[in-house]
Motif scaffolding. Structure first.
Motif, PDB file in Angstrom:
ATOM      1  N   LEU A 128       0.829  -1.203   0.000  1.00 14.14           N
ATOM      2  CA  LEU A 128       0.000   0.000   0.000  1.00 14.14           C
ATOM      3  C   LEU A 128       0.868   1.260   0.000  1.00 14.14           C
ATOM      4  N   ALA A 129       1.983   1.219   0.724  1.00 14.66           N
ATOM      5  CA  ALA A 129       2.901   2.365   0.739  1.00 14.66           C
ATOM      6  C   ALA A 129       3.477   2.609  -0.645  1.00 14.66           C
ATOM      7  N   ARG A 130       3.778   1.536  -1.388  1.00 16.25           N
ATOM      8  CA  ARG A 130       4.270   1.697  -2.757  1.00 16.25           C
ATOM      9  C   ARG A 130       3.208   2.377  -3.631  1.00 16.25           C
ATOM     10  N   CYS A 131       1.964   1.994  -3.462  1.00 12.48           N
ATOM     11  CA  CYS A 131       0.881   2.634  -4.215  1.00 12.48           C
ATOM     12  C   CYS A 131       0.790   4.116  -3.877  1.00 12.48           C
ATOM     13  N   ASP A 132       0.943   4.445  -2.616  1.00  8.35           N
ATOM     14  CA  ASP A 132       0.926   5.849  -2.202  1.00  8.35           C
ATOM     15  C   ASP A 132       2.080   6.620  -2.838  1.00  8.35           C
ATOM     16  N   GLU A 133       3.236   5.967  -2.948  1.00  6.74           N
ATOM     17  CA  GLU A 133       4.390   6.605  -3.583  1.00  6.74           C
ATOM     18  C   GLU A 133       4.101   6.902  -5.050  1.00  6.74           C
ATOM     19  N   GLY A 150      -8.522 -17.313  -0.684  1.00 10.60           N
ATOM     20  CA  GLY A 150      -7.657 -16.800   0.366  1.00 10.60           C
ATOM     21  C   GLY A 150      -7.266 -15.348   0.189  1.00 10.60           C
ATOM     22  N   HIS A 151      -7.561 -14.771  -0.973  1.00 15.28           N
ATOM     23  CA  HIS A 151      -7.215 -13.370  -1.240  1.00 15.28           C
ATOM     24  C   HIS A 151      -8.384 -12.414  -1.019  1.00 15.28           C
ATOM     25  N   LEU A 152      -9.576 -12.958  -0.773  1.00 16.57           N
ATOM     26  CA  LEU A 152     -10.774 -12.119  -0.769  1.00 16.57           C
ATOM     27  C   LEU A 152     -10.720 -11.038   0.306  1.00 16.57           C
ATOM     28  N   ASP A 153     -10.422 -11.400   1.531  1.00 14.73           N
ATOM     29  CA  ASP A 153     -10.394 -10.396   2.601  1.00 14.73           C
ATOM     30  C   ASP A 153      -9.330  -9.338   2.353  1.00 14.73           C
ATOM     31  N   LEU A 158      -7.782  -3.886   0.660  1.00  9.63           N
ATOM     32  CA  LEU A 158      -7.047  -3.013  -0.250  1.00  9.63           C
ATOM     33  C   LEU A 158      -7.988  -2.052  -0.959  1.00  9.63           C
ATOM     34  N   ARG A 159      -9.139  -2.547  -1.403  1.00  5.64           N
ATOM     35  CA  ARG A 159     -10.111  -1.681  -2.076  1.00  5.64           C
ATOM     36  C   ARG A 159     -10.557  -0.549  -1.154  1.00  5.64           C
ATOM     37  N   ALA A 160     -10.748  -0.845   0.110  1.00  6.37           N
ATOM     38  CA  ALA A 160     -11.179   0.176   1.064  1.00  6.37           C
ATOM     39  C   ALA A 160     -10.095   1.214   1.307  1.00  6.37           C
ATOM     40  N   ALA A 161      -8.835   0.820   1.199  1.00  4.32           N
ATOM     41  CA  ALA A 161      -7.726   1.718   1.511  1.00  4.32           C
ATOM     42  C   ALA A 161      -7.314   2.586   0.327  1.00  4.32           C
ATOM     43  N   LEU A 162      -7.484   2.073  -0.882  1.00  2.00           N
ATOM     44  CA  LEU A 162      -7.050   2.819  -2.061  1.00  2.00           C
ATOM     45  C   LEU A 162      -7.997   3.971  -2.362  1.00  2.00           C
ATOM     46  N   PRO A 163      -7.491   5.029  -2.957  1.00  3.68           N
ATOM     47  CA  PRO A 163      -8.384   6.105  -3.402  1.00  3.68           C
ATOM     48  C   PRO A 163      -9.407   5.569  -4.392  1.00  3.68           C
ATOM     49  N   GLU A 164     -10.574   6.174  -4.403  1.00  4.06           N
ATOM     50  CA  GLU A 164     -11.659   5.694  -5.270  1.00  4.06           C
ATOM     51  C   GLU A 164     -11.245   5.674  -6.734  1.00  4.06           C
ATOM     52  N   GLU A 165     -10.399   6.639  -7.150  1.00  4.33           N
ATOM     53  CA  GLU A 165     -10.034   6.728  -8.564  1.00  4.33           C
ATOM     54  C   GLU A 165      -9.035   5.657  -9.003  1.00  4.33           C
TER      55      GLU A 165
END
Length: 293
Positions: A128-133, A150-153, A158-165
């Motif tokens: 997530l930090a890399r995405c922010d960068e 096993g990836h669903l949660d 991740l979807r909740a943390a990322l910007p909507e765009e």
């Protein structure tokens, strides 16, 4: 001429050990790495010289390329050229991102990353930090996961943390079938997941590959796409140019996004207008809603 190139050199090594990937933890020899570097530098020099064309490039390595300096350099060098429209790459985003600043403002506008999050291979917070960068550098990027139970949660998190765009895509796991209930859970995360859920019938249907889209390997062999083995010629002697033209798909089905996105019978060029290579929808919410099958 406007030309989109999917480039895949001999590089096949990766720093991750994903159980669903045949290239997990594979190590290329020094000779293989030298050959890959030479092939990429040859391709980059060719692309730089094609000033009469408008070129877009997507690097689709079997392994992880951005841990190799020659791929980082190629993206920066190509992005600085006025006739290069877009240069994108698929990556697990394991490496640092600050090197992208060297592309300058104009170059960063042309670079895009197609980033895959592999739970269990890297800490969630690091990814997530890399995405922010990337966002802080102004680098266009999409983010996605393989649709395994096993990836669903982690995908929801991740979807909740990322910007909507930032578009979060979900790839159907190879060889995996989904009940309607399972598919519904993934579609809540990625409204375009239904396009990935089932292979697309493609036999006899018109496709942009072989006309405005080509696949190139490390030797310069040109094919219409990664999945049709018939050669159209060679990039470096120009023999491929006479073979370019409208054609239908010879395969029964197409089950990979980098293939079926080019089918003319699907609306995905409209959905991803301006972001086909990096898998970024245009005007995400409205177009995704209208395009969902």
């Amino acid at each position: 001429m406007d030309l989109t190139i999917l480039y895949r050199g001999p590089l096949a090594s990766c720093d991750y050990d994903c159980p669903y990937c045949p290239f997990a933890k594979r190590r290329d020899s020094r000779e293989q790495l030298r050959a890959d570097r030479a092939a990429l530098e040859r391709f980059t020099a060719w692309a730089a010289a094609q000033t009469d064309d408008r070129i877009s490039v997507l690097f689709t390595p079997w392994g992880e390329a951005l841990v190799r300096s020659w791929y980082r350099r190629a993206l920066v060098e190509l992005a600085r050229l006025p006739h290069i429209r877009r240069v994108a790459i698929q990556t697990n985003l394991s490496g640092r991102t600050q090197w992208l600043a060297a592309a300058g403002t104009t170059g960063r506008d042309k670079i895009a990353l197609w980033c895959t999050y592999h739970p269990g291979q890297t800490p969630y917070e690091r990814f997530l930090a890399r995405c922010d960068e990337l966002a802080s550098l102004g680098i266009r990027h999409s983010v996605g996961v393989v649709g395994l139970d096993g990836h669903l949660d982690e995908a929801r998190r991740l979807r909740a943390a990322l910007p909507e765009e930032v578009y979060l895509w979900v790839n159907a796991a190879e060889g995996h079938s989904y009940t309607d209930e399972e598919a519904g859970r993934w579609t809540e995360i990625d409204p375009l997941f239904p396009y990935s859920r089932h292979p697309h019938r493609s036999a006899g249907l018109p496709c942009r590959t072989g006309e405005s889209v080509i696949s190139v390997d490390g030797d310069g062999t040109v094919r219409r796409c990664h999945f049709v083995r018939a050669a159209l010629g060679n990039l470096y002697d120009g023999s491929y140019r006479g073979a370019l033209g409208p054609r239908v798909c010879p395969l029964a089905v197409c089950d990979c996004h980098i293939g079926y996105v080019h089918l003319e019978t699907l609306p995905l060029y409209d959905v991803f207008a301006g972001g086909v290579l990096e898998r970024i929808p245009a005007r995400q919410s409205s177009l995704i809603e209208r395009a969902s099958p």
